[in-house]
Scaffold this motif. Sequence first.
Motif, PDB file in Angstrom:
ATOM      1  N   ASN A  17       0.919  -1.267   0.152  1.00  0.00           N
ATOM      2  CA  ASN A  17      -0.180   0.005   0.061  1.00  0.00           C
ATOM      3  C   ASN A  17       0.912   1.221   0.094  1.00  0.00           C
ATOM      4  O   ASN A  17       1.915   1.148   0.353  1.00  0.00           O
ATOM      5  N   ARG A  50      -6.114  -2.199  -7.374  1.00  0.00           N
ATOM      6  CA  ARG A  50      -6.433  -1.710  -5.845  1.00  0.00           C
ATOM      7  C   ARG A  50      -7.722  -2.702  -5.440  1.00  0.00           C
ATOM      8  O   ARG A  50      -8.633  -2.747  -6.261  1.00  0.00           O
ATOM      9  N   VAL A  51      -7.401  -3.438  -4.388  1.00  0.00           N
ATOM     10  CA  VAL A  51      -8.366  -4.176  -3.720  1.00  0.00           C
ATOM     11  C   VAL A  51      -8.388  -3.962  -2.436  1.00  0.00           C
ATOM     12  O   VAL A  51      -7.498  -4.242  -1.606  1.00  0.00           O
ATOM     13  N   SER A  52      -9.604  -3.345  -1.886  1.00  0.00           N
ATOM     14  CA  SER A  52      -9.722  -2.736  -0.535  1.00  0.00           C
ATOM     15  C   SER A  52      -8.489  -1.875  -0.360  1.00  0.00           C
ATOM     16  O   SER A  52      -8.368  -1.145  -0.896  1.00  0.00           O
ATOM     17  N   ASN A  53      -7.741  -2.060   0.700  1.00  0.00           N
ATOM     18  CA  ASN A  53      -6.588  -1.440   0.912  1.00  0.00           C
ATOM     19  C   ASN A  53      -5.269  -1.929   0.531  1.00  0.00           C
ATOM     20  O   ASN A  53      -4.220  -1.467   0.828  1.00  0.00           O
ATOM     21  N   ARG A  54      -5.492  -2.975  -0.363  1.00  0.00           N
ATOM     22  CA  ARG A  54      -4.241  -3.643  -0.681  1.00  0.00           C
ATOM     23  C   ARG A  54      -3.850  -3.297  -2.203  1.00  0.00           C
ATOM     24  O   ARG A  54      -4.801  -3.369  -2.945  1.00  0.00           O
TER      25      ARG A  54
END
Length: 312
Positions: A17, A50-54
Amino acid sequence: MNLTQMNYLVTIERKGNLTSAAEELFISQPSLSQFLTKTEKELGFPLFRRVSNRMYPTIVGQRYLRCAHDILELYENTMSELMDYSKNDYGELAIGITIERGFTSMHKIYTKFNQLYPNINLQYYEDSPQALREMVISGQIDLTLNIMSKTPAELICVPLLTTELVLCIRNGHPLLSSPDFLLPDHTVNLETLRNYSMIKFRHGTQARVCTDQYLNREGLHPSVLLQTSSILTVCNMVSVTDSFAFLFDMHIQPQKGLLYFRLRNVPIYEFCGLIKRGRTLNRIMKQYLETLKPIFIEEHENCLKLINQTYS
């Protein structure tokens, strides 16, 4: 794209991130985000999804980042090799060391090495052994010092000395009055430990990995009074309770009131310098390891004397 910008992308990949990557790179998160947006626009394809906060590299991003890794590693190896041709011995060496090992040994190593190579800037990074190994693999530091039972495929071990687990109990422990406590070869009869609780190192430490492997192999599963990452905390707790602990003989503390005993059928482990596989072990790195080796050997010999005193 220059080396610094490649390092930005590799750090984003490793940290997962932008916030964590920016903290490590000592730049602001908005600046790093703007850099990534600009880079992806110039390339014409996204490097991360980007997947959620990752953040995960895209398929094209994976290929691009592999090239970045190769270029950065080639640069590191080239500069490392060039140091062997330099007569001035200017440069920087990034070393990983645990906090407690730094407390006991860093000042000795630094003083001796600085006398030999006053123009080499030593940068020390303190963290857990597992975190330091990951820093070597990622290229954040040049080498670290670890106790190893098995060297990861990404690393090369430069042996310094061998060590093994020993039992630590307090002077006056009830075990000392048991005629079955020691076997004829003066190693500990593990059966006598079953009724006592244990002070254990936390998960993630090499001492915990090796202790659990040994306990499982010997069929001993004691209750746990306390878990900690600190050698000093382990020894302090053992000194005031009827618990026991296993620690490496090179970590024996010259603390009044503690006794140390050898264990039966115990594995031997390597205390070594670890470098990234494929990385050039240059003259300065070799000299650093050669400088610290006699220091650690002397400390280890002093630790072993405490075991001998226990049996005398």
